[in-house]
Scaffold this active site. Structure first.
Site, PDB file in Angstrom:
ATOM      1  N   GLN A  14      64.929   3.749  -0.479  1.00 43.98           N
ATOM      2  CA  GLN A  14      65.764   2.665  -1.008  1.00 43.98           C
ATOM      3  C   GLN A  14      67.153   2.654  -0.366  1.00 43.98           C
ATOM      4  OE1 GLN A  14      64.866   3.688  -5.361  1.00 43.98           O
ATOM      5  NE2 GLN A  14      65.060   1.456  -5.388  1.00 43.98           N
ATOM      6  N   CYS A  25      63.991  -2.153 -10.998  1.00 42.56           N
ATOM      7  CA  CYS A  25      64.146  -1.375  -9.768  1.00 42.56           C
ATOM      8  C   CYS A  25      65.418  -1.827  -9.061  1.00 42.56           C
ATOM      9  CB  CYS A  25      62.926  -1.605  -8.879  1.00 42.56           C
ATOM     10  SG  CYS A  25      62.982  -0.670  -7.336  1.00 42.56           S
ATOM     11  N   LEU A  26      66.205  -0.880  -8.574  1.00 42.11           N
ATOM     12  CA  LEU A  26      67.449  -1.232  -7.873  1.00 42.11           C
ATOM     13  C   LEU A  26      67.168  -2.042  -6.612  1.00 42.11           C
ATOM     14  CD1 LEU A  26      69.463   2.117  -8.201  1.00 42.11           C
ATOM     15  CD2 LEU A  26      69.768   0.002  -9.518  1.00 42.11           C
ATOM     16  N   GLY A  31      67.127   6.342 -11.416  1.00 43.58           N
ATOM     17  CA  GLY A  31      66.370   6.992 -10.364  1.00 43.58           C
ATOM     18  C   GLY A  31      66.601   6.264  -9.053  1.00 43.58           C
ATOM     19  N   HIS A  51      57.820   6.401 -11.043  1.00 46.46           N
ATOM     20  CA  HIS A  51      58.342   5.227 -10.334  1.00 46.46           C
ATOM     21  C   HIS A  51      58.936   5.652  -8.979  1.00 46.46           C
ATOM     22  CE1 HIS A  51      60.713   1.265 -10.435  1.00 46.46           C
ATOM     23  NE2 HIS A  51      61.307   1.950  -9.463  1.00 46.46           N
ATOM     24  N   GLU A  52      59.689   6.768  -8.975  1.00 48.85           N
ATOM     25  CA  GLU A  52      60.322   7.204  -7.725  1.00 48.85           C
ATOM     26  C   GLU A  52      59.290   7.757  -6.738  1.00 48.85           C
ATOM     27  OE1 GLU A  52      63.124   6.068  -7.318  1.00 48.85           O
ATOM     28  OE2 GLU A  52      63.432   5.654  -9.436  1.00 48.85           O
ATOM     29  N   HIS A  58      57.722   5.000  -4.958  1.00 50.61           N
ATOM     30  CA  HIS A  58      58.557   4.514  -3.845  1.00 50.61           C
ATOM     31  C   HIS A  58      58.253   5.279  -2.563  1.00 50.61           C
ATOM     32  CE1 HIS A  58      61.336   1.470  -5.227  1.00 50.61           C
ATOM     33  NE2 HIS A  58      61.710   2.179  -6.269  1.00 50.61           N
TER      34      HIS A  58
HETATM   35 NI    NI Z   1      62.680   1.497  -7.986  1.00 51.16          NI
END
Ligand code: NI
Length: 178
Positions: free
Chosen positions: A51, A88-89, A46, A130-131, A134
């Site tokens: 991000q 998380c990226l 995701g 989760h997204e 963000h």
């Molecule tokens: Ni994340």
């Protein structure tokens, strides 16, 4: 399509609420394409637009064999409870257990501006939540206990001590040899 640099923890855009898209135009479609490519190259499941430094309510997900974009997403229903490890990226190498509703119903716009609904459980439900977090400036470790969060942050700072800034270039994923 192009790979977009990732914003890591410390970048202010990760901590603000992103703006509604409302009208899905070619610019949004290009963003969606670039986000899919960036997510794939980063081996993520995701990715949210902030991000990659864009404060608009756009995210992409690829989980449990389902690959989709979410524009101006909202959660209509949420029930049950499930705890699992998340990463998380934007906070590479840091993982923590997060408890979230186990089943959700999502409503969002797709790349054509059409409204859709999707029911999700398991990993897909987790990735969607989760997204959307963000897009509201929330990171997964905001859901863990204060003590645990301090530990995770200390580890993050230790691992980043030789790094500068909060932008990470994404390299193309190496071609798989089968
Ligand atoms: Ni994340």
């Amino acid at each position: 399509m192009s790979l977009l640099p990732l914003h890591l923890l410390g970048s202010p855009v990760l901590r603000r609420r992103s703006d509604e898209v409302k009208a899905v135009d070619d610019g949004v479609r290009r963003l969606v394409d670039d986000m899919f490519e960036t997510m794939d190259a980063s081996r993520g499941i995701g990715l949210a637009a902030n991000q990659v430094g864009v404060a608009r309510r756009v995210a992409v997900v690829d989980a449990d064999g389902d690959r989709f974009e979410m524009i101006d997403p909202a959660i209509l229903e949420a029930d049950g409870q499930d705890t699992a490890e998340e990463g998380c990226l934007s906070i590479p190498e840091i993982y923590g257990d997060v408890t979230r509703p186990a089943r959700i119903v999502l409503e969002a716009l797709d790349r054509h501006g059409a409204r859709y609904r999707k029911e999700a459980t398991g990993l897909k439900a987790r990735a969607i939540q989760h997204e959307i977090d963000h897009l509201d400036g929330i990171l997964f470790f905001d859901h863990v206990s204060l003590i645990k969060r301090k530990l995770l942050l200390a580890r993050w700072r230790r691992e980043r001590k030789d790094e500068e800034g909060y932008i990470k270039e994404v390299r193309p994923a190496p071609a798989r040899s089968e």
